[in-house]
Design a protein around this motif. Sequence first.
Motif, mmCIF file in Angstrom:
data_model
loop_
_atom_site.group_PDB
_atom_site.id
_atom_site.type_symbol
_atom_site.label_atom_id
_atom_site.label_comp_id
_atom_site.label_asym_id
_atom_site.label_seq_id
_atom_site.Cartn_x
_atom_site.Cartn_y
_atom_site.Cartn_z
ATOM 1 N N TYR A 105 18.512 67.352 47.704
ATOM 2 C CA TYR A 105 18.392 66.445 48.843
ATOM 3 C C TYR A 105 19.694 65.666 48.966
ATOM 4 C CZ TYR A 105 13.415 67.440 48.393
ATOM 5 O OH TYR A 105 12.220 68.060 48.316
ATOM 6 N N ASP A 106 19.998 65.260 50.203
ATOM 7 C CA ASP A 106 21.200 64.434 50.379
ATOM 8 C C ASP A 106 20.833 62.961 50.188
ATOM 9 O OD1 ASP A 106 19.952 63.560 52.675
ATOM 10 O OD2 ASP A 106 21.143 64.829 54.013
ATOM 11 N N ALA A 107 21.818 62.109 50.414
ATOM 12 C CA ALA A 107 21.587 60.686 50.156
ATOM 13 C C ALA A 107 20.563 60.086 51.104
ATOM 14 C CB ALA A 107 22.911 59.932 50.261
ATOM 15 N N ASP B 245 25.553 69.817 36.152
ATOM 16 C CA ASP B 245 24.219 70.075 36.674
ATOM 17 C C ASP B 245 23.733 68.964 37.599
ATOM 18 O OD1 ASP B 245 23.891 72.506 35.409
ATOM 19 O OD2 ASP B 245 23.133 71.573 33.568
ATOM 20 N N PHE B 246 24.439 67.849 37.559
ATOM 21 C CA PHE B 246 23.989 66.726 38.374
ATOM 22 C C PHE B 246 24.799 66.678 39.664
ATOM 23 C CE2 PHE B 246 22.682 65.854 34.150
ATOM 24 C CZ PHE B 246 21.473 65.180 34.260
ATOM 25 N N PRO B 247 24.163 66.336 40.759
ATOM 26 C CA PRO B 247 24.875 66.336 42.041
ATOM 27 C C PRO B 247 25.867 65.191 42.133
ATOM 28 C CG PRO B 247 22.690 65.427 42.319
ATOM 29 C CD PRO B 247 22.758 65.906 40.907
ATOM 30 N N TYR C 207 20.376 64.060 45.168
ATOM 31 C CA TYR C 207 19.629 64.348 43.947
ATOM 32 C C TYR C 207 18.961 65.711 44.076
ATOM 33 C CZ TYR C 207 15.816 62.824 46.960
ATOM 34 O OH TYR C 207 14.944 62.703 47.985
ATOM 35 N N TYR C 208 18.487 66.204 42.960
ATOM 36 C CA TYR C 208 17.653 67.408 42.924
ATOM 37 C C TYR C 208 16.246 67.009 42.511
ATOM 38 C CZ TYR C 208 22.232 69.711 42.324
ATOM 39 O OH TYR C 208 23.505 70.115 42.459
ATOM 40 N N PHE D 120 17.002 64.732 39.278
ATOM 41 C CA PHE D 120 18.401 64.670 38.846
ATOM 42 C C PHE D 120 19.140 63.778 39.831
ATOM 43 C CE2 PHE D 120 16.819 68.347 36.820
ATOM 44 C CZ PHE D 120 17.625 68.652 35.737
ATOM 45 N N GLU D 121 19.453 62.568 39.374
ATOM 46 C CA GLU D 121 20.185 61.637 40.243
ATOM 47 C C GLU D 121 21.684 61.924 40.185
ATOM 48 O OE1 GLU D 121 19.221 59.273 42.180
ATOM 49 O OE2 GLU D 121 17.259 58.519 41.549
#
Lengths: 150, 814
Positions: free
Chosen positions: B568-570, B627-629, B633-634, B660-661
Amino acid sequence: MSTIAQAQFLRIYSPAGTTLHRWQSYFTSSNVSLSGGDWIPQPFESSGITAGQTGDEGGVTLTLPAIPRVIDAVFAAIAGQHLWELTVYQFTPGNFNERTVAASFTGSIVNSTSTITALTLELGSALEPVGAQIPPRTMTTRLIGKGCRL
Amino acid sequence: MSGLVSSDPLALLSIEAGLIRPPLADAAAEGDSQLDSPQRAAILGEPVPVVFCRRDETAGSGGVLISPPATEARFSNDASNAVTASYHLVLSEGYIGSIQVRDVFQRSCRVGTHTQTYDRRAGSWTPGNFITAQTGYTMPECPYYCGTVGVYTGMSTLSFTVTIPNGFDLWNRQVHAFIRQGMHVTRLLDGVFGPSNNFADLVNWSLVNCTRLAAGQIDLTSLQAAARFLAANSFNCDIAITQSQNLGDLLASMAPYFLLAETRSQGRRGLRPLLPVNGDGTIRTTAVSWVATFTEDHILPDGFEITFSPPADRRPFCVQAIWRQQLTDDVGIIRTSEVRYTGEATDGPYEQHDLSAFCTRENHAVKVGAYIRARRQFITHSARAQCRSVDFPPNLAPGDIIRVTLQRTPSDGAASVHDYLYQVDRISKSAAGDVSMDLMHFPIDSSGRSLVALAVANATGTGILLTSNRTGVSCDVNSSADTSVPAEVYQTGTAADNQVEMTAPAAEAPPAGGGGGTLDTIGIGFSEARWDGLDLVFTLQLVPYGEAPDLSLGALDATVKSGQVVAYDASDRPVNPQPVSLPSVDVTETVAEPWETDRPAQYALYPFPPVDYIFEKEFRVTFQESDFPAEGYYEMPLEISSTSGGFDDVFAINTLRVRFEARTPTLTPFFSVVRGIAQGPDAVTINFPGESPIALPRNPATNYSFEINVYVWSADTADKNTARDTVVDALMDEFPDLPSSEFVVNQVASLSSSPPTYGVGYVLELIDTEISDGLSGFIYVGFVESPLNLAQLGYTSQYPPTYDWTGTISWNEP
């Protein structure tokens, strides 16, 4: 980011409307007072709920542990044609008071299977090949006698 | 036309919606009646007909001509050798309206006399062949097997008698009756018990009487709305159902001819109009409004799929709708209405739809034809959209109109918009929270009006009413204007056969000598999750249900895997396109060792684990910073995908959602356990039952309130209050999940026996704990849901009733 939780509530009631069991699987450490009754914690899982034109959809599959309470309820439901009302509430975690009904479903047991540990119930209102015929009755010797041959 | 071969459910939607029709087998009109044929005898096993109709004398429509079968007969002759024939006929299931003299025919002639009744045998004559030889005449050859008097419970019957002069073999011809007021039902629209030709009434009656559905499984609101739609548009159903068929098949085949679709909402069966309607049920020909708009913000990436109708099914064609013009004083006329767009398909192809079994209005047939033609003209595709539950309007229901607006931005820069209205045909909500919608293209004109609804509303019949094509000298003996109803004559029959009623046996019991009927189950689920730097740490708990498992419990390996990861975006919108690489989890580890290995020291004396003993294992999965954006987040669902090992009968129920932030500012632990393991009760009360102590297992997932049985045995029972703290500490050591700040023992009494052997379902032991002077030993605690009756749970005492303690132990959350 909004976090959404879903809680599933299950009510089993007789065709006359008498509530027999109120179960919920989200709040595992406490009863929930809702709709005039206490919903006790009982682990169960349900498949998704589909609404729309009839076809092969429309049923819900429930999986429950094969513990005495559940087994007794299922046997009684099969014998008594009890109805199972599944309601899925959607809410922000920690704020159950501001919930919405995400989906609901009412059906009777149309099929059931079990392992030694878990029961799987198919809920629905199937128009079965047998028992859902129209016209519903046939001519019998009790109704029309021996019948004539013309 | 073409059939569609596909295993894709979305493609099947087009068939269900009528965009693609299965190959037809053209046949003669079902509603036609052969007038001059031998009288048919009822055969045991054939259905009791359902005659469902209601004549509208003002409109000149409705009613149905039936050719009932005979169940009894009588034949006699007089000195002139005239044959008097009597037939007993089964008309319909249920009560139907009175039949007038003008409405009874033999062949095509109004002859004879009749009497009608309900719930019993009509007429008073005795069945049989009473023909005798008359001097100078040839003896008529009448049937010899004339039947016996039946009881005819719950059905309408008719006795018909006719006398035919010598020389005419016409006594054996089929009797027909024109039914103006058919089977009485409680009508949906006015609540009156009377005849109906509203298809929704027939569906409602069928669901109750054919399938025995409970009231809670019938969507009465939608049926009433459908009945209003049918009444407002004069879509009537005048039908005699004589052939047995599955109700589902009947509804599926007939509902579209009333411009209705079957629905199942909240599990309840109902109907809904296929067209937009106004509040009074009329077809809506003004602009339609949509209840929700879906954009990229709502629909998941790659979550929109379109299936176009095959071109072969959209070619011009002519609909031939067959219906029945029902004259008031003569038999019906089968007619055909051809519906086509101007200038096309003048010589075919034709698509025939037979409505003659139930349709008696030209406009009904024409509008159905217009609907079939217009849908295939204007509706070009169906679609499926998937979105997250949080973005889904909670009140959206099948039949609602929505708007879908999606941007196309190809690499050449020629952007365009997919902007259409859709009717929601089906909504599927998964347990994980995702929502899938099956959608049907809903074409509108520049004024926002439904093109299909306009086509149907504007389609009207020719208005031509044909006269009877009866010619020649009439054979009627009775007047076609005789509306009188003969007096009711009946007799009560005796059942020639009877039912066999079985006596219910005693309740089933398990085989003697068995080990009891309760089952053991092991539940496994996530109990906790957190971030530790780049490590995801989560805990699985393994919890026995039912009675304590036996010694065979071995090690359990559990495999945890991640499901579909969505980025997802912000702004909380799914990223489109999704990143090629997203983190995943796939780990298999041992959650529990074999009981012998895993057994804590204080359980050394116990051959198998107590039911409240919780096996627990912490998993740690290390991720990389990559692995983190960078932003947004994921979301990743973790599921227990399989289990294996000595713990048979494992029941996994949990899903863990991991977030995942972005790395800034810090990682935030996030988890939402759909069902978690209890953290212990707020209050626990321990009762000393005094007699027949029962040890019961506790289900840790249901520990909201417990009645706890404690068994202590020793030679000395003096002053247990002084041992309060010691007991509390021991409890807390063994059960850290049980919050406790107080432990009270009241009404202490004496123990009077030596300890029994171990029982099933023990939970807590205090070994070598000094409760008071001279008192040491074990305390067994069983957790039971209150206020369930123990006997209902099927448990029995494992201890002899030798204790005489009474008292209470309780502790509460600080």
